[in-house]
Design a protein around this motif. Sequence first.
Motif, mmCIF file in Angstrom:
data_model
loop_
_atom_site.group_PDB
_atom_site.id
_atom_site.type_symbol
_atom_site.label_atom_id
_atom_site.label_comp_id
_atom_site.label_asym_id
_atom_site.label_seq_id
_atom_site.Cartn_x
_atom_site.Cartn_y
_atom_site.Cartn_z
ATOM 1 N N UNK A 74 0.828 -1.188 -0.034
ATOM 2 C CA UNK A 74 -0.090 0.113 -0.039
ATOM 3 C C UNK A 74 0.856 1.130 -0.011
ATOM 4 N N UNK A 75 0.320 2.397 -0.356
ATOM 5 C CA UNK A 75 1.049 3.630 -0.626
ATOM 6 C C UNK A 75 0.790 4.510 0.741
ATOM 7 N N UNK A 76 2.004 5.135 1.365
ATOM 8 C CA UNK A 76 2.180 5.755 2.299
ATOM 9 C C UNK A 76 2.160 7.272 2.174
ATOM 10 N N UNK A 77 1.088 7.807 1.601
ATOM 11 C CA UNK A 77 0.826 9.199 1.145
ATOM 12 C C UNK A 77 0.821 10.210 2.172
ATOM 13 N N UNK A 78 0.509 11.529 1.740
ATOM 14 C CA UNK A 78 0.728 12.810 2.469
ATOM 15 C C UNK A 78 -0.503 12.921 3.576
ATOM 16 N N UNK A 79 -1.626 12.062 3.085
ATOM 17 C CA UNK A 79 -2.659 11.893 4.233
ATOM 18 C C UNK A 79 -2.570 11.161 5.240
ATOM 19 N N UNK A 80 -1.717 9.908 5.015
ATOM 20 C CA UNK A 80 -1.482 8.929 6.007
ATOM 21 C C UNK A 80 -0.403 9.654 6.852
ATOM 22 N N UNK A 81 0.692 10.486 6.433
ATOM 23 C CA UNK A 81 1.420 11.212 7.238
ATOM 24 C C UNK A 81 0.632 12.212 8.067
#
Length: 718
Positions: free
Chosen positions: A186-193
């Motif tokens: 899965x992608x760790x994007x800016x929202x997750x950060x």
Amino acid sequence: MVFISSPNSGTLFFNLNPNNTTLHSLKQTLHQHTSISISLQYLLIPSHNFHNDDSALLSQLGITRYSTLTLHVPVLGGTAADAPPPPPRKPRLDFLNSKPPANYVAGLGCGATGFTTRSDIGPAHAAPDLPDRFATTIGGAASSAAAVGRGQGKPGDDDEEDEKGYDENQKLEEFEGNDVGLFANSEYNEDNKEADAIWEAIDKGMDSRRKDRREARLKQEIEKYRASNPKITEQFADLKRKLHTMSTQEWDSIPEIGDYLVRNKKKRFESFVPVPDTLLEKARQEKEHVTALDPKSRAAGGMETPWSKNPVTDLIAVGEGRGTVLSLKLDRLSDSVSGLTLVDPKGYLTDLKSMNITTARLEEVAGKIAAARQLMQRGCEECPKNEDVWIEACRLASPDEAKAVIATGVKMIPDSVKLWLQAAKLEHDVVNKSRVLRKGLENIPDSVRLWKAVVELAGAEDARLLLHRAVECCPLHVGLWLALARLETYDNAKKVLNRARMKLIKELAIWIAAAKLEEANGNTSMVGKIIERGVRALQIEEVVIDREAWMKEAEAAEKAGFVVTCQAIISNTIGIGVEEEDRKRTWVADAEECKKRTSIETARAIYAHAFTVFLTKKSIWLKAAHLEKSNGTRESLDALLRRAITYCPQAEVLWVMGAKEKWLAGDVPAARAILQEAYAAIPNSEEIWLAASKLEFENHEPERARMLLAKARVLTLY
């Protein structure tokens, strides 16, 4: 003590010193306790960013004792297109997805026997082969598929799972369960950060809110543990200090520790063996009374014992052995049940009367002085080199003959200090006593006892000259050096003490005498320097600095009137050998013991040194205030309380105590002024307002007391 807030909302704490612990060492400690790899550990430090130098000390990063750090472990992620495919992992239960070999029977190697069931020969069909889950991941189909987001699955996963007939989630990740396997691609994007940052901020805020309460609870638990589990040295510290009060009789009355093992309490079987004839014959020969000399002895004139194969008998050991044999015989004759003796007292006393008395002191007790003198005269002839024989003969002789006897003894043993002292004791004139002692010093110039005796009889000037000669003959006796320094002038005394220090480099009494000399001559600024140099010099010479011994020297200096020397000794030695966490408790206990021994200046010096380390400790100021209240003056107590409220302005009891002392002294305005200062320092203190209202009420000012209470209700309400 450093606190770590872990991702699972738990808190870890490690007993580390930030001044000598690096960030890398802290991460290694975290790895040992949490099994989290060092490369995945990110410690959030309030004054620094994520990228910290692992070789830096914790104190350089702004971390102090009881600091709380947040441990951040990032979630691994990324797109399938950008990130390389994960390396193939060997399934933990790979044998479950493979076919068994031909003719395989489960448990055959352990002794099991194979059998055939109805399903083996019936119409049932074989189950389809289960494909390997990771084989499809490595293949091209998985690599060409589009990346999916976190928590989303591929289309048709449910149908495919039904066709396969098994659950792919049965294979868990080796270290962190199935979550990493689900979100590995899965992608760790800016929202997750951003979401992680928000949650970290919330955790940090909650942790800071609970920090003071947690630290207070931890400190309370540590103090409770130390109070319930004191060290051995703490348990017996008060008893150890009281050992000097024990008398010699009390020391002698302490029973010896015997062997109380169970195996030694068992009654042993006593076996009796017949005594051999050779032992009986030897005993008979030893009890014989020989009235004639041996031929070899006659050849030597009867004055020498000829050499023989048998060793010389030790008379002391023989006497002790006879006493032991007698006690054993009496024990055997006693009744084993009631403990009463079965010996015939009349017959036993008759046997004792039949013994011949051949001892001089027994003859003296029997009233036969002439016989006792004859025995001692014979003893002097037979043992002319025994000083005890001459002293006993001198004691039994008449006053006119005593001097002649002791003079003969001195000629036979000219190096006997006892005989010279006995000869001086027989003289009644001081001049004759001194002449005899000086004659003895000509034969024994290194006798300290003779030098002390002759100095005691001399005047001040003659004693000074004699001590100059005494320290030359006995340079290793510190008492002679100190006596000489006391008789000299200030400048000469310093020279004498310097010479003594060169001869006795490990003697602390010389340094203390030098400090007393400076204080006696008004040079108090040198007292502390001399004691400090003395302690340092003794440590260089590897002399053990006994804190208890130095404290006794301080008390002795106080009793002699050397208060400055007492204070210097305490300030330079009270902290030696005391652990850092035990200093406060140990020093307070030492001061209380000195107070019990009426060594008030020593106790004051201990508290004065404690203030240099624990300046803001209310309990130490209270102890010192009670000491001044019971043994000092009102001025000294007022000065101490003024210092106390300067360094502990939030201590209500110190303000109240100062105001009360002023009130008891009759100075009501001064008490009011102190309480007014307390209002400014602690405006919401109920105890201060109540003390002020009580002061006004006791001094017949009820209106002012009401006003103060009304104002207190308004202020304390908020």
